[in-house]
Motif scaffolding. Sequence first.
Motif, PDB file in Angstrom:
ATOM      1  N   VAL A  11       0.824  -1.163   0.009  1.00 51.85           N
ATOM      2  CA  VAL A  11      -0.103   0.043  -0.002  1.00 51.85           C
ATOM      3  C   VAL A  11       0.793   1.237   0.091  1.00 51.85           C
ATOM      4  CG1 VAL A  11      -2.239  -1.122   0.990  1.00 51.85           C
ATOM      5  CG2 VAL A  11      -0.238  -0.153   2.450  1.00 51.85           C
ATOM      6  N   ALA A  12       1.991   1.213  -0.712  1.00 50.03           N
ATOM      7  CA  ALA A  12       3.146   2.398  -0.539  1.00 50.03           C
ATOM      8  C   ALA A  12       2.936   3.372  -1.570  1.00 50.03           C
ATOM      9  CB  ALA A  12       4.302   1.716  -0.326  1.00 50.03           C
ATOM     10  N   GLY A  13       1.982   2.836  -2.753  1.00 51.38           N
ATOM     11  CA  GLY A  13       1.715   3.622  -3.834  1.00 51.38           C
ATOM     12  C   GLY A  13       1.384   5.042  -3.860  1.00 51.38           C
ATOM     13  N   LEU A  14       1.777   5.927  -4.728  1.00 52.53           N
ATOM     14  CA  LEU A  14       1.537   7.466  -4.581  1.00 52.53           C
ATOM     15  C   LEU A  14       0.014   7.625  -4.860  1.00 52.53           C
ATOM     16  CD1 LEU A  14       4.553   8.852  -5.762  1.00 52.53           C
ATOM     17  CD2 LEU A  14       3.614   8.765  -3.256  1.00 52.53           C
ATOM     18  N   GLY A  15      -0.600   6.814  -5.621  1.00 52.54           N
ATOM     19  CA  GLY A  15      -1.959   7.197  -6.186  1.00 52.54           C
ATOM     20  C   GLY A  15      -2.178   8.389  -6.931  1.00 52.54           C
ATOM     21  N   THR A  16      -1.372   8.475  -7.847  1.00 49.02           N
ATOM     22  CA  THR A  16      -1.230   9.735  -8.816  1.00 49.02           C
ATOM     23  C   THR A  16      -2.339   9.737  -9.484  1.00 49.02           C
ATOM     24  OG1 THR A  16       0.097   8.606 -10.381  1.00 49.02           O
ATOM     25  CG2 THR A  16       1.267   9.928  -8.633  1.00 49.02           C
ATOM     26  N   ARG A  17      -2.969   8.789  -9.974  1.00 48.48           N
ATOM     27  CA  ARG A  17      -4.313   8.798 -10.882  1.00 48.48           C
ATOM     28  C   ARG A  17      -5.395   9.303 -10.219  1.00 48.48           C
ATOM     29  NH1 ARG A  17      -4.422   3.123 -13.875  1.00 48.48           N
ATOM     30  NH2 ARG A  17      -3.777   2.333 -12.001  1.00 48.48           N
ATOM     31  N   PHE A  18      -5.481   9.632  -9.022  1.00 51.83           N
ATOM     32  CA  PHE A  18      -6.422  10.022  -8.124  1.00 51.83           C
ATOM     33  C   PHE A  18      -6.225  11.450  -7.646  1.00 51.83           C
ATOM     34  CE2 PHE A  18      -8.010   5.775  -8.845  1.00 51.83           C
ATOM     35  CZ  PHE A  18      -9.196   5.929  -9.115  1.00 51.83           C
ATOM     36  N   LEU A  19      -4.937  12.124  -8.235  1.00 48.33           N
ATOM     37  CA  LEU A  19      -5.063  13.297  -7.303  1.00 48.33           C
ATOM     38  C   LEU A  19      -5.895  14.518  -7.935  1.00 48.33           C
ATOM     39  CD1 LEU A  19      -1.022  13.497  -8.080  1.00 48.33           C
ATOM     40  CD2 LEU A  19      -2.387  13.633  -5.733  1.00 48.33           C
ATOM     41  N   PRO A  20      -6.377  15.215  -7.329  1.00 46.32           N
ATOM     42  CA  PRO A  20      -5.930  15.672  -5.936  1.00 46.32           C
ATOM     43  C   PRO A  20      -6.456  15.217  -4.783  1.00 46.32           C
ATOM     44  CG  PRO A  20      -7.506  17.278  -6.703  1.00 46.32           C
ATOM     45  CD  PRO A  20      -7.398  16.395  -7.589  1.00 46.32           C
ATOM     46  N   ALA A  21      -7.309  14.154  -4.949  1.00 48.24           N
ATOM     47  CA  ALA A  21      -7.942  13.537  -3.996  1.00 48.24           C
ATOM     48  C   ALA A  21      -7.006  12.794  -2.930  1.00 48.24           C
ATOM     49  CB  ALA A  21      -9.044  12.557  -4.424  1.00 48.24           C
ATOM     50  N   THR A  22      -5.994  12.021  -3.544  1.00 51.56           N
ATOM     51  CA  THR A  22      -4.956  11.348  -2.710  1.00 51.56           C
ATOM     52  C   THR A  22      -3.657  12.142  -2.297  1.00 51.56           C
ATOM     53  OG1 THR A  22      -4.168  10.758  -5.014  1.00 51.56           O
ATOM     54  CG2 THR A  22      -5.757   9.144  -3.907  1.00 51.56           C
ATOM     55  N   LYS A  23      -3.915  13.456  -2.579  1.00 51.20           N
ATOM     56  CA  LYS A  23      -2.542  14.364  -2.221  1.00 51.20           C
ATOM     57  C   LYS A  23      -2.347  14.051  -0.625  1.00 51.20           C
ATOM     58  CE  LYS A  23      -0.914  19.129  -2.121  1.00 51.20           C
ATOM     59  NZ  LYS A  23      -0.607  19.279  -0.597  1.00 51.20           N
TER      60      LYS A  23
END
Length: 296
Positions: A11-23
């Motif tokens: 679960v260490a991924g940055l989740g960039t495809r869901f920015l800005p929600a995952t900022k």
Amino acid sequence: MSRITKAVFPVAGLGTRFLPATKAMPKELLPIIDKPIIQYAVEEAVAAGITELIFVTGRNKRAVGDHFDANLELEAQLVAKGKPEIRDMVRNIVPEGVACIFVRQPEPLGLGHAVLCAAPAVGNNPFAVLLADDLMQGATLPTAALVAAFARKPQTLLSVSEVTIEEVSSYGILRPGPVGADGLIAVEGLIEKPQRDQAPSRLASFGRYVFTPEVFQVLRTLKPGAGGEIQLADAIDQLAGAGKVAALTNPSKRYDCGSKFGYLTAIVDHALAHPEYRTQFLALLRDRMADTPPHP
């Protein structure tokens, strides 16, 4: 070899495809109505007999641990407000007898590296790997199917499904061998995101795996692959070349919650199946469709 009681959740991924929600919020905590994506994966693992949940986390992932930890203040407030049933739901997110272990991945060096970071917690034991982005729904879930297949024949196992030719370049694609009498597909190789004309099949490996501890030996000596990262697919390919990998067809419906459309689809389907909201939600969809002008 011992039965599988450990599961690793990278679960260490940055989740960039869901920015800005995952900022500031981990993508694994994005909700499907009222339950975060990661909880579905945890429940799947627990239902398969897993008693040790190993989370490989990174920076800004403390909230994942907080979700699975006790919150005594919240529980006390819920009881004080006459909501003991909600208190029990919050308290039992992790069932009694199930332990959570958190391991830090210091750098984002790939999925293979994330799995390798879990080696001290896994030890010399077989283990499952679940990627929370892949949300599974059905009467039989892939982790239970993989664990049962491993009990019959201990080896590295993959959960696979057939994809369209247009999709092969998005997944690890099997070079399949014969199908055994037990229904397991021999895996002769795994090619990560091949071009359409280079794909050996349309059988794609998704985010559910079972490994013997031998995979750690391979990962420790593996050279960086695509993107300069340690790729789990490369380790699987090496084990497959030695005849040590098989695959099992995924028995459930999969939602790719790593993509926005897949995540939206999961929300819609879960809302339509929700015992409290399905009737209202279906009426809402019908109203919206009636109000939407047809495409020219």
